[in-house]
Design a protein around this motif. Structure first.
Motif, PDB file in Angstrom:
ATOM      1  N   HIS A  13     -30.974  57.779  74.714  1.00 47.68           N
ATOM      2  CA  HIS A  13     -30.987  58.044  76.157  1.00 47.68           C
ATOM      3  C   HIS A  13     -29.812  57.430  76.908  1.00 47.68           C
ATOM      4  O   HIS A  13     -29.553  57.806  78.044  1.00 47.68           O
ATOM      5  N   VAL A  14     -29.173  56.448  76.305  1.00 48.23           N
ATOM      6  CA  VAL A  14     -28.091  55.777  77.035  1.00 48.23           C
ATOM      7  C   VAL A  14     -26.737  56.012  76.369  1.00 48.23           C
ATOM      8  O   VAL A  14     -25.868  56.672  76.933  1.00 48.23           O
ATOM      9  N   HIS A  31     -34.193  54.298  71.454  1.00 46.99           N
ATOM     10  CA  HIS A  31     -34.180  54.869  72.807  1.00 46.99           C
ATOM     11  C   HIS A  31     -32.831  54.662  73.476  1.00 46.99           C
ATOM     12  O   HIS A  31     -32.347  55.519  74.208  1.00 46.99           O
ATOM     13  N   PRO A  54     -25.766  60.108  75.587  1.00 48.14           N
ATOM     14  CA  PRO A  54     -25.535  60.937  76.787  1.00 48.14           C
ATOM     15  C   PRO A  54     -24.431  60.391  77.690  1.00 48.14           C
ATOM     16  O   PRO A  54     -23.650  61.158  78.250  1.00 48.14           O
ATOM     17  N   GLU A  55     -24.354  59.053  77.821  1.00 48.85           N
ATOM     18  CA  GLU A  55     -23.345  58.488  78.720  1.00 48.85           C
ATOM     19  C   GLU A  55     -21.941  58.660  78.141  1.00 48.85           C
ATOM     20  O   GLU A  55     -20.976  58.792  78.887  1.00 48.85           O
TER      21      GLU A  55
END
Lengths: 385, 217
Positions: free
Chosen positions: B136-137, B132, B140-141
Motif C-alpha cells: 500500500h505504500v 501492507h 504505489p508511491e
C-alpha cells in the motif's frame, strides 16, 4: 469502543482529568487489560533513550517518569532537539526506549511482539507535522487504509470512513487526491485516518507546525472537540506555547531530554520555574515598549513623577486582580498601562502594569499579598507616561 | 529493397519484440522483489538482514559489470538447462532477462528508496505489517519512478538484443549488422535503424504518458 462514542453528546462537560471516557472504562473493549487502569492512560517509567551515532552514543531521553491521565490533553513542549519526538514515539513504539518502561493502559509495551504491536497501534492513532498522506490514494483510500489492513469488511469500511470524514468536516472529498487539498484539509484527513480505528489515544507530532495561524486554530479546536466528544487521550508535542495554552490540560516541559517541569497548564504558565519554560513563554509575553523602558529611572528623586508598578499573578489560590483593592492602595490617578493577563483553566495569571503617582511609601504599600502574588516598582518617569 | 527484404524486416521486428517483451516481463517480475528486498534490508530498514543485503548487492553488481556479449556466452550452459537449446530467440531470452533484471532492480531500488520515510512511519503507526507497507505504500508511491525506470530498461534491452545474433536469435539489431556491416547494404541497414528508432520512441512515449498521468493526481 462502541459506535455510540461518535454520537456522544456535545454537552458533556469536562472536568480536567475526568472525562466522558470514564464511563467507558467498564466497556467490553477494555477486557483483558488490568481492570483498575482507565483506557487511554499512559505511564512513562524511568524512560531512557540513547541513540548510537557515528560520533558515539547520544542521549535523547533521561529518566522520564510521568503519568498521562486517561482522557486528558497532555502537551509536551521543548526546544528543538529536546527529545519531544522521541518521547512521543515511545507510546506506539515507533521508537523503542533503551531503558525504563512505557505502560499503555497498565501494560508494558516494550515486551510486545509484532501481533501485539499491530493491535496496540490500532488503539493509538497518530498525526504528523507533514501529514504523511499517501499521494497515490484518494482521501477515502487514505482514511480507509487502517481498516483495510485490519481486514474490516468493505461495507463497514465505507460507513466508518463516512463517519470520520463527517466528524472532521471533509464530507464529499472522498475521491480527491491529497495533492489537491490545502494544508488544513490534509491534516483533517490525517486526523480522520487516525480516528477511523476508534483509538483511545491520539498522538500529535507537531500537528500544527506546518499550518498558518488561522488553520492552526481550526485544527486545535477540532482536536479539542474530538477529545471532548470521544473522550480519547491526546498527547501532543509542539514548540509553541500558544498551542499548549489553547488546548492542553497538563504540560510537560522537556529540556535536553530531561523533565524541566510539569504540571497543570495554568500552574506552569502562571509560575514558570525553569529557564527553558520562561524562554518558551517569551513569545506570549509582550514587554513594555523600548522607548518607555529607556526613559525610566530606578530611583525616585522626590520630584513629582509617575511610578510604574508591576503586579504578577500566578493563578494560585484564586487571587485575581481586584481593581477596587488596587485603587484603594494606590489612590487616585492610577491607570492601567499594560496588561498581560490570561485566563487559563479558570485561573488568571500574568502581569498587570499600572502607573501611579510616585510616593515614598509605595514599595511598602504594594507589598501586600491580597493585591497580587508579587509586586515590584519597575521605575519612575519624570514625564507622564 | 525487395519485398523479400520487407518480409525479413518484419520477422526481425517480431523476433526483437518477442525477445525484449518476454525478457522485460521477467525483469519486471524478478527485479521488483529484488529491489524491495534491497530497500527493506538496507541499514535501518524494516528487515534486518545486513549480510543478505550485501551479498545480493555484490551479485547484482557482478552481473551489471559483465558486458552483455560475455554474459551471453558465459550463460550458455545455463541457457541450455532452461530452454534445451543454445540457439534462437529463446536462447537469447535467458541471458537478456538475466542481464536486465539486475539493471532494473537497481533503478527500481532508487525509486523505492525515495519514498518518504514519514509515509512508512505513518503506515506503521496505523497498524500496517511489512507486507501492507510494501503493497500500500512502497509500490504505489514509487509507481511513477518504477514505470520510468522500466521504460529505460526496455529501451536498453532493445539495444542489447542486437547482440543476440551471436546465438542466432535474429532480431532487428542482428539484421542491421549482417546486412549493413557484413554486406555493405546501407539501405537495409538504414531501414532497420528507422524501425529501431520508431520502436524506441513508441516505448518511451508510452512510459512517459503513464508517468505523466500518475503524477497529475
Amino acid at each position: 469502543m462502541s459506535a455510540a462514542l461518535f454520537d456522544a453528546a456535545d454537552d458533556v462537560t469536562r472536568v480536567v482529568g475526568v472525562t466522558s471516557r470514564s464511563a467507558e472504562e467498564s466497556a467490553p473493549s477494555s477486557a483483558g487489560r488490568p481492570a483498575a487502569v482507565a483506557a487511554g492512560s499512559i505511564r512513562f517509567q524511568k524512560v531512557e533513550k540513547t541513540y548510537l551515532s557515528s560520533a558515539g552514543p547520544v542521549r535523547a531521553l533521561t529518566d522520564i517518569t510521568i503519568d498521562v491521565p486517561a482522557g486528558s490533553v497532555f502537551g509536551i513542549i521543548g526546544r528543538s532537539g529536546a527529545g519531544k519526538s522521541s518521547l512521543l514515539r515511545t507510546v506506539n513504539r515507533l521508537e523503542r526506549p533503551t531503558g525504563g518502561q512505557v505502560l499503555v493502559d497498565g501494560e508494558d509495551i516494550s515486551a510486545f511482539n509484532e501481533d501485539q504491536l499491530v493491535a496496540l497501534r490500532r488503539r493509538v492513532g497518530m498525526i504528523f507535522q507533514h501529514f504523511n498522506l499517501l499521494s497515490a490514494k484518494t482521501v477515502f483510500g487514505n482514511v480507509a487504509l487502517p481498516l483495510v489492513v485490519a481486514g474490516v469488511p468493505a461495507q463497514e469500511v465505507r460507513t466508518r470512513v463516512a463517519e470520520v470524514l463527517k466528524l472532521v468536516g471533509l464530507e464529499g472529498k472522498e475521491n480527491t487526491y491529497p495533492s489537491r487539498l490545502s494544508g488544513g484539509q490534509k491534516q483533517r484527513v490525517g486526523i480522520a485516518r487516525a480516528l477511523v480505528s476508534r483509538p483511545e489515544i491520539l498522538l500529535c507530532d507537531e500537528a500544527t507546525s506546518a499550518l498558518d495561524p488561522e488553520t492552526t486554530l481550526s485544527i486545535l479546536s477540532l482536536l479539542k472537540d474530538i477529545n471532548r466528544r470521544l473522550g480519547l487521550t491526546i498527547v501532543l508535542i509542539t514548540h509553541e506555547m500558544s498551542v499548549i495554552r489553547e488546548i492542553c490540560d497538563h504540560v510537560l516541559v522537556l529540556e535536553a531530554g530531561r523533565i524541566a517541569e510539569t504540571g497543570r497548564v495554568w500552574e506552569v504558565f502562571g509560575n514558570p520555574r525553569h529557564e527553558a519554560t520562561r524562554a518558551l513563554l517569551k513569545p506570549l509575553d509582550r514587554g513594555l515598549p523600548d522607548d518607555l523602558t529607556e526613559r525610566l529611572t530606578s530611583l525616585w528623586n522626590g520630584e513629582p513623577a509617575t511610578a510604574l508598578v508591576e503586579f504578577t499573578y500566578t493563578g494560585a489560590g484564586g487571587l485575581q486582580p481586584d481593581l477596587a483593592r488596587l485603587l484603594a492602595v494606590l489612590g487616585d490617578g492610577t491607570r492601567i498601562i499594560q496588561s498581560n493577563l490570561d485566563r487559563i483553566q479558570s485561573h488568571v495569571s500574568g502581569r498587570l502594569i499600572v502607573a501611579s503617582p510616585a510616593r515614598a511609601d509605595l514599595q511598602h504599600l504594594i507589598a501586600n499579598p491580597e493585591l497580587a502574588h508579587a509586586a515590584r516598582i519597575i521605575g519612575y518617569d519624570a514625564a507622564d507616561v | 529493397m525487395t519485398p523479400q527484404m520487407y518480409d525479413r524486416l518484419w520477422h526481425a521486428f517480431l523476433d526483437t519484440l518477442t525477445m525484449v517483451g518476454v525478457s522485460a516481463i521477467v525483469a519486471l517480475l524478478a527485479g521488483i522483489p529484488l529491489a524491495v528486498f534491497l530497500v527493506l534490508s538496507a541499514p535501518g530498514g524494516l528487515i534486518h538482514a545486513p549480510r543478505a543485503n550485501r551479498v545480493l548487492g555484490a551479485v547484482i553488481n557482478g552481473f551489471r559489470a559483465t558486458p552483455f556479449i560475455v554474459l551471453l556466452v558465459a550463460l550458455l550452459p545455463f541457457t541450455r538447462l532452461v530452454t534445451g537449446t543454445t540457439i534462437g530467440v529463446w536462447a537469447a531470452i535467458v541471458p537478456l532477462s538475466i542481464s536486465a533484471t539486475p539493471f532494473f532492480a537497481r533503478i527500481a531500488e532508487v525509486s523505492l528508496r525515495e519514498v518518504e520515510h514519514g509515509l512508512i512511519e505513518a503506515a506503521q503507526a496505523i497498524g500496517c505489517r511489512r507486507w501492507h507497507i510494501i503493497r500500500h505504500v512502497l509500490l504505489p508511491e514509487a509507481l511513477p519512478g518504477l514505470i520510468g525506470g522500466f521504460t529505460i530498461t526496455v529501451v536498453s534491452m532493445i539495444g542489447a538484443s542486437a547482440m543476440a545474433g551471436a546465438v542466432g536469435a535474429g532480431g532487428l539489431g542482428d539484421m542491421a549488422i549482417r546486412y549493413g556491416y557484413q554486406r555493405f547494404d546501407t539501405t537495409v541497414m538504414l531501414a532497420v535503424i528507422v524501425v529501431l528508432i520508431a520502436t524506441v520512441c513508441i516505448v518511451q512515449f508510452i512510459g512517459d504518458t503513464a508517468v505523466r498521468r500518475l503524477r497529475a493526481r
